[in-house]
Scaffold this motif. Structure first.
Motif, mmCIF file in Angstrom:
data_model
loop_
_atom_site.group_PDB
_atom_site.id
_atom_site.type_symbol
_atom_site.label_atom_id
_atom_site.label_comp_id
_atom_site.label_asym_id
_atom_site.label_seq_id
_atom_site.Cartn_x
_atom_site.Cartn_y
_atom_site.Cartn_z
ATOM 1 N N GLU A 514 0.839 -1.197 0.000
ATOM 2 C CA GLU A 514 0.000 0.000 0.000
ATOM 3 C C GLU A 514 0.883 1.260 0.000
ATOM 4 O O GLU A 514 0.631 2.218 -0.722
ATOM 5 C CB GLU A 514 -0.916 -0.032 1.242
ATOM 6 N N ALA A 515 1.960 1.199 0.796
ATOM 7 C CA ALA A 515 2.841 2.374 0.921
ATOM 8 C C ALA A 515 3.501 2.725 -0.406
ATOM 9 O O ALA A 515 3.841 3.876 -0.656
ATOM 10 C CB ALA A 515 3.901 2.107 1.988
ATOM 11 N N ALA A 516 3.684 1.714 -1.286
ATOM 12 C CA ALA A 516 4.423 1.948 -2.530
ATOM 13 C C ALA A 516 3.523 2.377 -3.685
ATOM 14 O O ALA A 516 3.982 2.514 -4.810
ATOM 15 C CB ALA A 516 5.178 0.682 -2.918
ATOM 16 N N ARG A 517 2.248 2.590 -3.378
ATOM 17 C CA ARG A 517 1.295 2.891 -4.451
ATOM 18 C C ARG A 517 1.722 4.094 -5.314
ATOM 19 O O ARG A 517 1.682 4.051 -6.540
ATOM 20 C CB ARG A 517 -0.073 3.169 -3.844
ATOM 21 N N ASP A 518 2.167 5.182 -4.656
ATOM 22 C CA ASP A 518 2.591 6.372 -5.403
ATOM 23 C C ASP A 518 3.865 6.120 -6.203
ATOM 24 O O ASP A 518 4.098 6.764 -7.224
ATOM 25 C CB ASP A 518 2.825 7.548 -4.455
ATOM 26 N N LEU A 519 4.684 5.191 -5.713
ATOM 27 C CA LEU A 519 5.888 4.833 -6.460
ATOM 28 C C LEU A 519 5.482 4.173 -7.776
ATOM 29 O O LEU A 519 5.983 4.522 -8.845
ATOM 30 C CB LEU A 519 6.749 3.885 -5.621
ATOM 31 N N LEU A 520 4.544 3.238 -7.708
ATOM 32 C CA LEU A 520 4.104 2.547 -8.924
ATOM 33 C C LEU A 520 3.462 3.532 -9.891
ATOM 34 O O LEU A 520 3.664 3.452 -11.101
ATOM 35 C CB LEU A 520 3.118 1.429 -8.571
ATOM 36 N N ARG A 521 2.723 4.483 -9.348
ATOM 37 C CA ARG A 521 2.084 5.477 -10.213
ATOM 38 C C ARG A 521 3.150 6.329 -10.912
ATOM 39 O O ARG A 521 3.102 6.546 -12.111
ATOM 40 C CB ARG A 521 1.147 6.355 -9.375
#
Ligand SMILES: [Zn+2]
Length: 653
Positions: A514-521
């Motif tokens: 969940e924490a990495a969501r913005d990274l994937l985006r």
């Protein structure tokens, strides 16, 4: 101006002398003309398709004719909600009037303009109380009365169109030798004004010495509601989100100040090639690194070569002369990167004094005109007294870059020392290059030799006293060239065009998902396949770009990292004595066919704090953060290079 209604109500007074036979003006097609008077009398006109034709028979030709046009026009363009991933630096918005801010670009005729005629302008903008307008020229006054803020500007340099921006700004000002220094910032960012004013003063002082007089009566930093970085004549328009980045004071700000000379006072004829981005990048972004130190300057030049190697292919490459503007990263790598290196090589070719003298001459001769590469060639050829045709043909008119390699390097004892011989090969049509060959001795002493390359193979033989242990060609990255694949370290940029991307979550680190969501985006990996580490087999990973969230428990999933990056079995990490609370690293898979990235974080919150930032560090291989702040950003040393040869330390038979 009525931002709540997206409306401009205008009264334009044009003084035209002499009056042309047929008077046709440009005005945005959605405008509604309310009245038109010539020398005080209503005259017939026709307005269609953005062309306003005045039908009056030309009166007796007096010195000046006064045309007064009252009109209104709505500018309703809606800026994109999400700007991440949009490469077009204008975000598709050339004119909009909105409560969050107004931007009308110079290319849009938001007031009636006589095509091809450059005029002087006096602009007065009345807007709701607190909304200040900014345009070219000198600020005459700004005051709020009876619920309206009125701002007026005087622009004496002849221009055809004008850009205008407006918003709820706090205005701060200073004076530098009669040049107005101004900031127009939102309440959120108003505290940044003193830092900006001091930096403007510092950069103007520096560039005035180098480039000649500053060409405008003011310089203004203006906050924009879109994340732009525009350089306009005597002002810059920077997005709210970027304006508070502390490094802007020494990156974007000097870049936009240098554009005052190149691209604004001296204009660019885009059809003949946009040289101004390369020159501005060289004199701002690059030169400030050079002032910081030789190593910083070399690293910056190296970054240009890496960007070019990573983004420009034989299929999308094009000559510098064809560069008009940046719509995609590969265009930037040529127009800005190769352009900057071309000015660096020109400086080495003509010498230090001639280079700066030539630039001052460009600034003086080109002021108010548009220059092309041809004029630049003429000015520098004349300053140096040599024909530089070959230089501009090679670097400006030809697509591509030299591909160089050392070949057959040998070392032999000779009278009084050692002789190192070999060949420098050029692949493809050869370039004319002056290259440095550097011999390094075991004790670190270096000896440089200059060699001119003209053909596909240039043999060399270098004599030296101390026994050298290494030979390197172009050790300082002074030449623009295409790096060999083994010279290009893995960086965040390599993740942007992923091959069958796979995200693997380490055992026990599920919250990182969940924490990495913005990274994937940010990496455009939203659609990547996601798996827990126990559900993948190493065979499934072959040839795929991989993002590891957390340090895998299974040995076979742990990537091979440079020795200086220490990772303990529990996932704690250190890089050359620095640790921090979050780490992002990019490495090339052993088969070099794919890229592996690794996100480690002490806490889920630490990961979430850095996740949206990582894609902005495209050029780096390793990032360390503490409390969301970047501590370390570095790029791996290349594994090998065809430009470097380690010499045997045993005497050859
Ligand atoms: Zn620029």
């Amino acid at each position: 101006m009525h931002p709540e209604a997206h409306r401009l109500i205008g009264s334009a007074e044009l003084t035209i002398a002499p009056l042309p036979q047929s008077l046709r003006l440009r005005l945005v097609p959605q405008a509604v003309i309310e009245s038109l008077r010539l020398n005080g009398s209503a005259v017939p006109y026709d307005f269609a398709g953005g062309v306003l034709t005045v039908k009056a028979a030309a009166p007796a030709r007096r010195a000046a004719q006064q045309l007064t046009i009252r009109y209104r026009a709505d500018f309703t363009a809606i800026p994109p909600q999400e700007t991440v991933g949009i490469e077009d630096p204008s975000f598709g918005i050339s004119a909009t009037i909105r409560e969050e801010g107004t931007y009308l670009s110079a290319g849009v005729p938001w007031f009636p303009q006589l095509p091809g005629a450059r005029g002087r302008h006096r602009i007065e903008v009345s807007a709701p109380a607190g909304v200040t307008a900014v345009t070219a020229g000198r600020l005459l006054h700004s005051a709020t009365r009876a619920g309206r803020t009125v701002t007026s500007w005087q622009s004496d340099l002849p221009m055809e169109g004008l850009a205008l921006s407006a918003g709820a700004f706090t205005v701060d000002r200073d004076d530098f030798d009669g040049i107005q220094l101004l900031t127009f910032l939102s309440a959120n960012n108003a505290a940044l004004a003193p830092g900006y004013l001091a930096a403007m003063r510092r950069h103007l002082a520096f560039y005035r010495e180098l480039l000649g007089p500053y060409p405008y009566p003011k310089f203004a930093v203006v906050e924009n509601f879109l994340p732009t970085g525009y350089g306009l004549p005597s002002w810059t328009l920077l997005g709210s989100s970027v304006i508070r980045l502390p490094f802007l004071l020494d990156t974007s700000l000097p870049h936009e100040i240098v554009h005052s000379w190149w691209g604004n006072a001296v204009e660019v004829d885009y059809a003949r090639g946009n040289w101004s981005e390369g020159l501005t990048t060289y004199l701002a972004d690059y030169l400030l690194k050079e002032r910081a130190g030789a190593a910083e300057a070399r690293d910056y030049r190296r970054k240009i070569l890496r960007d070019y190697a990573a983004l420009v292919t034989d299929r999308n490459d094009f000559p510098l002369r064809s560069f008009q503007g940046r719509m995609a990263k590969y265009q930037q790598a040529v127009g800005y990167g190769k352009g900057a290196m071309t000015f660096h090589m020109l400086r080495r070719e003509v010498g230090e004094r001639t280079f700066w003298r030539g630039l001052r001459r460009m600034g003086a001769e080109g002021n108010g005109k548009s220059l092309g590469w041809g004029e630049i060639e003429r000015i520098f050829s004349s300053e140096t007294g040599r024909d530089l045709r070959w230089f501009f043909a090679q670097w400006v008119e030809r697509a591509g870059a030299p591909r160089l390699a050392l070949d057959g390097v040998r070392i032999k004892p000779s009278a009084g020392g050692w002789t190192v011989s070999g060949t420098i090969r050029q692949h493809g049509e050869p370039y004319r290059l002056d290259i440095t060959l550097r011999l390094t001795a075991a004790n670190g002493a270096v000896v440089d030799h200059a060699i001119r390359l003209n053909g596909p193979r240039t043999p060399f033989s270098l004599a030296t006293g101390d026994r050298p242990t290494a030979l390197e060609a172009d050790p300082e990255n002074e030449l623009f060239r295409r790096l060999a694949p083994e010279e290009i370290p893995a960086t965040v940029n390599d993740l942007l065009e992923p091959q069958r991307p796979l995200v693997v979550v380490a055992e026990g680190r599920e919250p990182l998902r969940e924490a990495a969501r913005d990274l994937l985006r940010g990496l455009h990996w939203e659609d990547a396949e996601l798996r827990g580490e126990q559900s993948v087999s190493p065979a499934q990973l072959a040839g795929r770009d991989l993002l590891l969230l957390g340090w895998p428990v299974r040995r076979e999933l742990q990537p091979t990292l440079p020795a200086s990056l220490e990772i303990a079995p529990d996932g704690t990490f250190a890089w050359q004595g620095s640790s921090g609370d979050a780490l992002f690293a990019v490495v090339t898979a052993p088969d070099a066919a794919a890229t592996t990235a690794l996100l480690l974080a002490e806490t889920t919150a630490a990961a979430a704090a850095v996740a949206p930032k990582i894609s902005h560090y495209g050029r780096y291989s390793l990032l360390l953060f503490a409390s969301g702040r970047n501590l370390v950003k570095t790029t791996w040393e290349p594994a090998a290079s065809p430009m470097k040869v380690l010499l045997p330390t045993e005497t050859p038979p």
